[in-house]
Design a protein around this motif. Structure first.
Motif, PDB file in Angstrom:
ATOM      1  N   SER A  11      46.701  48.806  32.036  1.00 33.21           N
ATOM      2  CA  SER A  11      47.932  49.188  32.741  1.00 33.21           C
ATOM      3  C   SER A  11      48.905  48.019  32.805  1.00 33.21           C
ATOM      4  O   SER A  11      50.118  48.204  32.767  1.00 33.21           O
ATOM      5  CB  SER A  11      47.622  49.722  34.137  1.00 33.21           C
ATOM      6  N   LEU A  12      48.367  46.807  32.907  1.00 34.59           N
ATOM      7  CA  LEU A  12      49.249  45.639  32.920  1.00 34.59           C
ATOM      8  C   LEU A  12      49.975  45.492  31.586  1.00 34.59           C
ATOM      9  O   LEU A  12      51.168  45.210  31.541  1.00 34.59           O
ATOM     10  CB  LEU A  12      48.440  44.367  33.219  1.00 34.59           C
ATOM     11  N   SER A  39      48.267  47.660  42.492  1.00 31.32           N
ATOM     12  CA  SER A  39      49.106  47.643  41.274  1.00 31.32           C
ATOM     13  C   SER A  39      50.570  47.960  41.573  1.00 31.32           C
ATOM     14  O   SER A  39      51.223  48.670  40.811  1.00 31.32           O
ATOM     15  CB  SER A  39      48.615  48.648  40.231  1.00 31.32           C
ATOM     16  N   SER A  58      43.906  51.758  37.186  1.00 31.68           N
ATOM     17  CA  SER A  58      44.802  50.600  37.213  1.00 31.68           C
ATOM     18  C   SER A  58      44.595  49.806  38.494  1.00 31.68           C
ATOM     19  O   SER A  58      44.502  48.584  38.492  1.00 31.68           O
ATOM     20  CB  SER A  58      46.261  51.067  37.125  1.00 31.68           C
ATOM     21  N   ALA A  59      44.502  50.539  39.596  1.00 31.22           N
ATOM     22  CA  ALA A  59      44.392  49.874  40.901  1.00 31.22           C
ATOM     23  C   ALA A  59      43.040  49.188  41.072  1.00 31.22           C
ATOM     24  O   ALA A  59      42.959  48.038  41.487  1.00 31.22           O
ATOM     25  CB  ALA A  59      44.623  50.891  42.015  1.00 31.22           C
ATOM     26  N   TYR A 105      44.728  37.098  34.729  1.00 32.11           N
ATOM     27  CA  TYR A 105      43.733  38.145  34.979  1.00 32.11           C
ATOM     28  C   TYR A 105      42.735  38.187  33.821  1.00 32.11           C
ATOM     29  O   TYR A 105      41.536  38.344  34.006  1.00 32.11           O
ATOM     30  CB  TYR A 105      44.475  39.470  35.080  1.00 32.11           C
ATOM     31  N   PHE A 146      48.845  43.457  44.910  1.00 34.53           N
ATOM     32  CA  PHE A 146      48.100  43.192  43.679  1.00 34.53           C
ATOM     33  C   PHE A 146      47.019  44.258  43.483  1.00 34.53           C
ATOM     34  O   PHE A 146      46.896  44.856  42.410  1.00 34.53           O
ATOM     35  CB  PHE A 146      47.484  41.797  43.795  1.00 34.53           C
ATOM     36  N   SER A 147      46.275  44.522  44.532  1.00 35.94           N
ATOM     37  CA  SER A 147      45.162  45.447  44.400  1.00 35.94           C
ATOM     38  C   SER A 147      45.628  46.872  44.127  1.00 35.94           C
ATOM     39  O   SER A 147      44.980  47.620  43.407  1.00 35.94           O
ATOM     40  CB  SER A 147      44.299  45.417  45.663  1.00 35.94           C
ATOM     41  N   GLY A 164      40.011  47.162  40.194  1.00 30.78           N
ATOM     42  CA  GLY A 164      39.699  46.183  39.161  1.00 30.78           C
ATOM     43  C   GLY A 164      39.227  44.897  39.790  1.00 30.78           C
ATOM     44  O   GLY A 164      38.621  44.906  40.873  1.00 30.78           O
ATOM     45  N   LEU A 165      39.524  43.800  39.119  1.00 32.79           N
ATOM     46  CA  LEU A 165      39.109  42.499  39.645  1.00 32.79           C
ATOM     47  C   LEU A 165      39.738  42.232  40.998  1.00 32.79           C
ATOM     48  O   LEU A 165      39.183  41.516  41.820  1.00 32.79           O
ATOM     49  CB  LEU A 165      39.497  41.401  38.657  1.00 32.79           C
ATOM     50  N   GLY A 166      40.915  42.832  41.233  1.00 38.30           N
ATOM     51  CA  GLY A 166      41.580  42.656  42.526  1.00 38.30           C
ATOM     52  C   GLY A 166      40.686  43.088  43.672  1.00 38.30           C
ATOM     53  O   GLY A 166      40.657  42.446  44.726  1.00 38.30           O
ATOM     54  N   ASN A 167      39.946  44.156  43.486  1.00 36.02           N
ATOM     55  CA  ASN A 167      39.082  44.664  44.549  1.00 36.02           C
ATOM     56  C   ASN A 167      37.794  43.866  44.649  1.00 36.02           C
ATOM     57  O   ASN A 167      37.353  43.519  45.737  1.00 36.02           O
ATOM     58  CB  ASN A 167      38.683  46.115  44.264  1.00 36.02           C
TER      59      ASN A 167
HETATM   60  N1  PHE Z   1      45.311  46.345  40.701  1.00 36.72           N
HETATM   61  C1  PHE Z   1      44.614  45.647  39.665  1.00 36.72           C
HETATM   62  C2  PHE Z   1      43.319  45.100  40.252  1.00 36.72           C
HETATM   63  O1  PHE Z   1      43.101  45.191  41.425  1.00 36.72           O
HETATM   64  C3  PHE Z   1      45.476  44.576  39.056  1.00 36.72           C
HETATM   65  C4  PHE Z   1      46.840  45.030  38.679  1.00 36.72           C
HETATM   66  C5  PHE Z   1      47.952  44.495  39.323  1.00 36.72           C
HETATM   67  C6  PHE Z   1      47.031  46.008  37.708  1.00 36.72           C
HETATM   68  C7  PHE Z   1      49.243  44.945  39.025  1.00 36.72           C
HETATM   69  C8  PHE Z   1      48.299  46.449  37.395  1.00 36.72           C
HETATM   70  C9  PHE Z   1      49.388  45.931  38.052  1.00 36.72           C
HETATM   71  O2  PHE Z   1      42.492  44.585  39.562  1.00 36.72           O
END
Ligand code: PHE
Length: 464
Positions: A320-321, A220, A20-21, A102, A217-218, A23-26
């Motif tokens: 997870s979202l 989650s 979940s953590a 996202y 965000f990153s 992802g595109l955020g990273n």
């Molecule tokens: N953490 C995920 C990412 O970095 C995005 C996300 C945010 C997922 C909040 C779940 C809840 O890509």
């Protein structure tokens, strides 16, 4: 498997939460925020926020989830504080907003797989045109949302857990190889310097707000995603150490993404680092460049593999979202999971349309969508939703979750939940720090940041 489904093992939970953590955020978000935030100074602030503020919030979310075995809203009801379930509702709201944009980015990344298969590295120069072609990238987005809905309709444990076990390590290894290659390019060192040697004169208030939003965000956090995932965790798992592992993994992969991108920008810019602040398009412009440098069939294969793994990382995040609203709807409104998944995914896709067409296709949603973000600059709809959800609602959610756990549900109850499965927790330094951070430090800092962020981003008022 329990009645609501459980992760099959401790490793299963860590993988799912890390999935979940990470992802595109990273890989997409972190480098572009670093680029816009002036480089290493942003990185330093980001790391501090992740470890001293976000980690305690993560522990809290997982503990609330495991204690109640409920969704983000039901958890507050179950503890006996119905009045507080607005925190969960706010979380669901921000989850819906986040998934809506996202998925647009995930659609772009998905489409890149086919560009790489075709060896079309010059897509970097045509990126602006690519995202304007909303029927093409919109279709990719629609497929991506469909896959997300399909996975969620089957329930959280199962396929996704097993796939994560294989694909996450592969992604990490591949990134390390790309980093190694990027370092050999001319002017890579200039990029590295920008990324790792802080210039604290670049530390403006907006860097602080963006770093906080990016950290939440990153990881989650702040919207109940980890309350929801925590609800599937076994009682004998160690929350304190699992959360530490998840935080380290997430931060590590973000750092790796930076190591991949910035030497490359050094190379492309001939050392001036021009283009580092180009924003949300950053990885889509720089990465094809490196695959093009590798060139030929090998470049195409590497590029294809990389974007495939990136899409997988994005999928474990979109799952997870979507799981946050779905577990709420399934538990509380008693709608069947399968039906709920498809309906909610469709609604979220529709909500995402302005974010999809706001990248040059529709003028109104592209630049004429005026907000006061960053002191009165016109911005596109996607950036606006990002500022609203990531930078504003998530830290607020984190603030309220921490305050709630320490002062409403009460510290000793939280501590008891944390001690379960964590021998040695009671009386440890970690316990003392978590008590301080969850009870005072996080709620106060997050409340202040929330107020400043709202004033600055939406009203153009700068206090600090
Ligand atoms: N953490 C995920 C990412 O970095 C995005 C996300 C945010 C997922 C909040 C779940 C809840 O890509």
């Amino acid at each position: 498997m329990g009645a609501r489904g459980n992760f099959s093992s401790k490793m299963g939970f860590i993988l799912a939460a890390a999935g979940s953590a990470v992802g595109l955020g990273n890989i997409w978000g972190f480098p572009f925020e670093v680029g816009q935030g002036g480089g290493a100074a942003f990185v330093v602030v980001y790391l501090i926020f992740c470890f001293i503020l976000c980690y305690p919030v993560m522990v809290t979310e997982i503990a609330i989830g495991r204690k109640t075995q409920k969704n983000a809203v039901g958890a507050f009801n179950d503890l006996g504080f119905r009045k507080w379930n607005f925190v969960g509702k706010l979380g669901i709201f921000s989850g819906v907003l986040i998934l809506s944009f996202y998925n647009v980015i995930a659609g772009w990344a998905f489409g890149y797989i086919f560009e790489m298969v075709a060896g079309n590295f010059s897509i970097a120069d045509q990126f602006g045109e690519y995202i304007k072609n909303v029927f093409k990238v919109g279709s990719y987005g629609l497929i991506f949302m469909g896959v997300t809905a399909f996975v969620v309709s089957k329930g959280v444990s199962g396929g996704i857990e097993r796939a994560a076990k294989l694909l996450m390590p592969t992604l990490i290894i591949m990134m390390i190889i790309i980093v190694g290659y990027a370092m050999t390019l001319p002017n890579a060192l200039d990029g590295l310097k920008f990324y790792l040697v802080p210039d604290f004169s670049k530390l403006t208030p907006s860097v602080l707000y963006n770093a906080m939003g990016q950290a939440f965000f990153s990881l989650s956090l702040g919207m109940g995603a980890l309350i929801t995932y925590g609800s599937y965790v076994n009682k004998n798992d160690n929350i304190v150490s699992s959360a530490a592992l998840i935080t380290l993994t997430d931060v590590g992969i973000a750092l790796l993404a930076g190591l991949m991108i910035f030497p490359l920008i050094g190379f492309m810019s001939g050392g001036t680092m021009e283009g580092a602040g180009s924003g949300p398009g950053l990885i889509f412009v720089t990465l094809p460049e490196i695959f093009g440098e590798i060139g030929g069939a090998l470049g195409a294969i590497t590029g294809t593999l990389f974007f495939t793994l990136l899409c997988f990382a994005a999928l474990t995040s979109t799952v997870s979202l979507l799981e946050v609203p779905i577990s709420y709807v399934v538990d509380e409104l008693k709608i069947r999971r399968k039906r709920a998944a498809w309906i909610v995914a469709t609604v979220i896709f529709i909500i995402g349309i302005p974010s999809l067409i706001g990248n040059g296709y529709s003028d109104f949603f592209s630049t004429a969508f005026t907000t006061y973000k960053d002191g009165g600059i016109d911005t596109d709809f996607l950036s606006f939703v990002g500022a609203l959800a990531n930078d504003t609602i998530l830290p607020l959610g984190g603030c309220m979750i921490a305050f709630f756990a320490a002062h409403v549900w009460k510290k000793h109850n939280l501590d008891e939940e944390l001690a379960q499965g964590a021998p040695g927790y009671k009386g440890s330094f970690v316990q003392k720090y978590l008590n301080f951070a969850i009870g005072y430090f996080a709620p106060i800092v997050l409340a202040v940041v929330f107020v400043f962020t709202v004033l600055f981003k939406f009203f153009g008022i700068q206090i600090l």
